[in-house]
Design an enzyme around this catalytic site. Structure first.
Site, PDB file in Angstrom:
ATOM      1  N   GLU A  18      -4.486   2.199 -32.462  1.00 13.28           N
ATOM      2  CA  GLU A  18      -5.495   2.620 -31.473  1.00 13.28           C
ATOM      3  C   GLU A  18      -6.615   3.396 -32.165  1.00 13.28           C
ATOM      4  O   GLU A  18      -7.020   4.469 -31.718  1.00 13.28           O
ATOM      5  CB  GLU A  18      -4.843   3.477 -30.375  1.00 13.28           C
ATOM      6  CG  GLU A  18      -3.950   2.696 -29.443  1.00 13.28           C
ATOM      7  CD  GLU A  18      -3.547   3.514 -28.201  1.00 13.28           C
ATOM      8  OE1 GLU A  18      -3.646   4.750 -28.237  1.00 13.28           O
ATOM      9  OE2 GLU A  18      -3.149   2.897 -27.201  1.00 13.28           O
ATOM     10  N   GLU A  59       1.259  -3.026 -26.485  1.00 16.67           N
ATOM     11  CA  GLU A  59       2.025  -1.939 -25.883  1.00 16.67           C
ATOM     12  C   GLU A  59       1.891  -2.067 -24.380  1.00 16.67           C
ATOM     13  O   GLU A  59       0.872  -1.666 -23.810  1.00 16.67           O
ATOM     14  CB  GLU A  59       1.493  -0.571 -26.317  1.00 16.67           C
ATOM     15  CG  GLU A  59       1.805  -0.220 -27.741  1.00 16.67           C
ATOM     16  CD  GLU A  59       1.322   1.176 -28.102  1.00 16.67           C
ATOM     17  OE1 GLU A  59       1.260   2.038 -27.198  1.00 16.67           O
ATOM     18  OE2 GLU A  59       1.003   1.377 -29.280  1.00 16.67           O
TER      19      GLU A  59
HETATM   20  C1  GLA Z   1      -0.468   4.752 -27.227  1.00 17.86           C
HETATM   21  C2  GLA Z   1       0.047   4.858 -28.658  1.00 17.86           C
HETATM   22  C3  GLA Z   1       1.557   4.914 -28.709  1.00 17.86           C
HETATM   23  C4  GLA Z   1       2.088   5.882 -27.685  1.00 17.86           C
HETATM   24  C5  GLA Z   1       1.610   5.473 -26.309  1.00 17.86           C
HETATM   25  C6  GLA Z   1       2.081   6.377 -25.199  1.00 17.86           C
HETATM   26  O1  GLA Z   1      -0.453   3.489 -26.805  1.00 17.86           O
HETATM   27  O2  GLA Z   1      -0.401   3.785 -29.435  1.00 17.86           O
HETATM   28  O3  GLA Z   1       1.940   5.301 -30.004  1.00 17.86           O
HETATM   29  O4  GLA Z   1       1.633   7.151 -28.001  1.00 17.86           O
HETATM   30  O5  GLA Z   1       0.216   5.537 -26.280  1.00 17.86           O
HETATM   31  O6  GLA Z   1       3.445   6.487 -25.170  1.00 17.86           O
END
Ligand code: GLA
Length: 584
Positions: free
Chosen positions: A158, A234
């Protein structure tokens, strides 16, 4: 050898369209003797792939180290995935977020303020390259084109939510290729045009992270990734908890509908999390958007498999959804059974303030140092100085990260908490011995505060004048659990900390256990030497999970470090986890 590639519209496995049905399972949050069990349960839910991050700071607790033993044996984890007939996705960061201490970045690396964080800066990049080289030595032989399970490797995490340094992302991708990674590379971003733009580079496949609204979010992703498979890297099917807040749950029906929407759209998916596991020891991260919020020990995440690895209603709901699109195995894992219960007294107190030198080594510092200036870097430290004023005054710190308990001539005068932005208290007398116990409650894992220092920031003052000349004792938490009193003693509640206590507990056979900490204050617990993690009366979490492999038939030993006040010094094991109240 099989081939895995990104086609015009789909992932291609040996030239055939292939949908990734993946579940996140962090090997570093699950006891290694339980990896195979969790992987098998993922397969039985209908998944074909296991995804894991790699936590740099766990593998490299000190500069120049790289630990691949026991619970950090990534090679073994990937072999178990292959043996289960599944594929794998590896996300080595170097930054992983993941509600993990410092988002995976080693604190030792960032103690030098000239080291860049998540950007193209030579010292940071040199350390990152060394780390990635070690990770890829393990991962490269497990790639699918070498007969292993690994289909994809993710670059950073991210990144568009943090920066826009394309040179940095390019350098990571180049080093990944130079380290023998031949499978397709991906990035993941929250699906906003700005983040997708800032977080991606050409030649690396863009994917997105979200928990709902698949249609709309996939459309935004499609605008930034015009060809190839759509993937939600995700799919947030649950959420994490902070101390002092509520326990997060999401409805199985809503989560299943979200998964259905993704599959109906033809997308590939990685469930975040399939099984969350536990922030054992001191591994939890924290959030800070103006208020510091450390993560609880449980990373149950309200995932399809609960923290103890048992299927939840979400498991069955997801399996039903997947079965509408793909063939799923016939057998399902059995439901959870109540854990064995037991109760016994905690005894043999060893009080930190009675003999601190048994807990670590005093060192003198003229100026109060931050934790990051000490080697090894403590998580808990005792600070001592003598106050010789002519009138009682106000003790003030620049900033407390994250909790300071203040004692004056052995009497506790107060606690300063970072989340309350507290940094000052009145001392009762003009002269005396000042002792301050400072705790790091977990480093921020998301946003601009990753990498910040711990301990007392900006020194101390009394009557507004600098207070200097400090003895500092970094508490040696590896040694503490083995401290014993000179003679066996029993205790009645309440018990004032900081104090170490122990209990003998008998069980007929190894089993998962839930340790009830509801009558305790705040601290850490170890079971047969295994670090269960932090507890705190604040909640929402009230029980600590004890994984079956650390439990022995017959006698077992529980050790508790209470930093606050324990109401009832008893070790109680209860049948079910108590993760706290939900919002409703
Ligand atoms: C983002 C991050 C993950 C985690 C999620 C929330 O997507 O990439 O590593 O922190 O948020 O659980």
């Amino acid at each position: 050898m099989p081939e895995f590639a990104i086609g015009e519209t789909d992932f291609l496995l040996d030239g055939q369209p292939f949908r990734i049905l993946s579940g996140a399972l962090h090997y570093f949050r699950v006891h290694p003797d339980l990896w195979a069990d969790r992987i098998d349960k993922a397969r039985r839910m209908g998944l074909n792939t296991i995804e894991t991050y790699v936590p740099w700071n766990a593998h490299a607790p000190e500069p120049g180290t790289f630990d691949l033993s026991g619970g950090l044996d990534l090679d073994r984890f990937l072999r178990l995935v292959a043996e289960a007939g599944m594929y794998a996705i590896v996300r080595p960061g170097p930054y992983i977020c993941a509600e993990w201490d410092n988002g995976g970045l080693p604190a030792w690396l960032l103690r030098d303020p000239s080291v860049g964080v998540r950007r193209y800066e030579p010292k940071y990049l040199a350390a990152v390259r060394e780390y990635l080289t070690r990770v890829y030595e393990v991962v490269a032989p497990h790639q699918i084109d070498r007969g292993g399970p690994v289909l994809l490797v993710q670059v950073e995490n991210e990144y568009g939510a943090f920066g826009d340094d394309k040179r940095y992302l390019e350098a990571l991708a180049e080093h990944t290729r130079a380290s023998g990674i031949t499978v397709p590379l991906t990035t993941v971003d929250q699906p906003t045009p700005e983040m997708l733009e800032a977080g991606s580079i050409d030649g690396v496949h863009r994917t997105a992270s979200f928990g709902s609204g698949a249609e709309e979010r996939l459309a935004i992703l499609r605008a930034h990734q015009p060809t190839g498979p759509l993937m939600c890297s995700e799919f947030w099917n649950g959420w994490f908890d902070h101390w002092g807040a509520h326990h997060h749950t999401t409805s199985a029906a809503d989560a299943a509908a979200g998964l259905d929407a993704l599959l109906a759209a033809g997308a590939s998916v990685n469930l975040y999390m399939f099984h969350g596991g536990t922030n054992f020891g001191l591994t939890n991260g924290a959030n800070d958007k103006g208020v510091y919020q450390p993560l609880v020990t449980s990373y149950d995440y309200d995932a399809p498999l609960d923290e103890a690895g048992d299927p939840t209603p979400k498991y069955h709901a997801f399996r039903d959804v997947i079965a509408r699109y793909h063939k799923v195995p016939d057998s399902v894992p059995p439901p959870a059974r109540p854990a064995p219960t037991s109760e016994g007294p905690l005894r043999d107190p060893v009080r930190l303030l009675d003999a601190p030198a048994e807990w670590g080594t005093w060192e003198f510092h003229e100026e109060l140092p931050v934790f990051d200036a000490l080697t090894p870097m403590p998580r808990l430290a005792l600070l001592r100085t003598t106050v010789t004023g002519d009138r009682p005054g106000v003790l003030a710190f620049g900033e407390v990260r994250d909790r300071a308990t203040v004692f004056f001539d052995g009497e506790r005068v107060g606690t300063l908490q970072r989340d309350h932005h507290e940094r000052a208290l009145a001392l009762p007398r003009a002269r005396g011995e000042l002792l301050v116990l400072v705790e790091d409650q977990g480093r921020v894992d998301y946003g601009p505060r990753i990498g910040e220092a711990k301990g007392i920031i900006g020194g101390a003052s009394l009557h507004g004048a600098p207070l200097t000349g400090w003895d500092v004792l970094p508490v040696d938490l590896d040694k503490v659990p083995s401290l014993r009193p000179t003679a066996a003693t029993t205790v009645d509640g309440p018990v004032a900390g900081p104090v170490l206590l122990r209990a003998d507990v008998d069980f007929a056979a190894p089993a998962d256990l839930f340790l009830d900490t509801g009558e305790w204050g705040k601290g850490l617990a170890w079971f047969n030497g295994f670090p269960l993690g932090r507890y705190w009366r604040r909640g929402p979490q009230r029980t600590l999970y004890v994984p079956r492999p650390v439990v022995r038939a017959g006698a077992n030993e529980l050790v508790v470090l209470e930093l606050d006040t324990m109401l009832d010094p008893a070790a109680r094991f209860v049948p079910r986890p108590l993760l706290g109240h939900t919002e409703a």
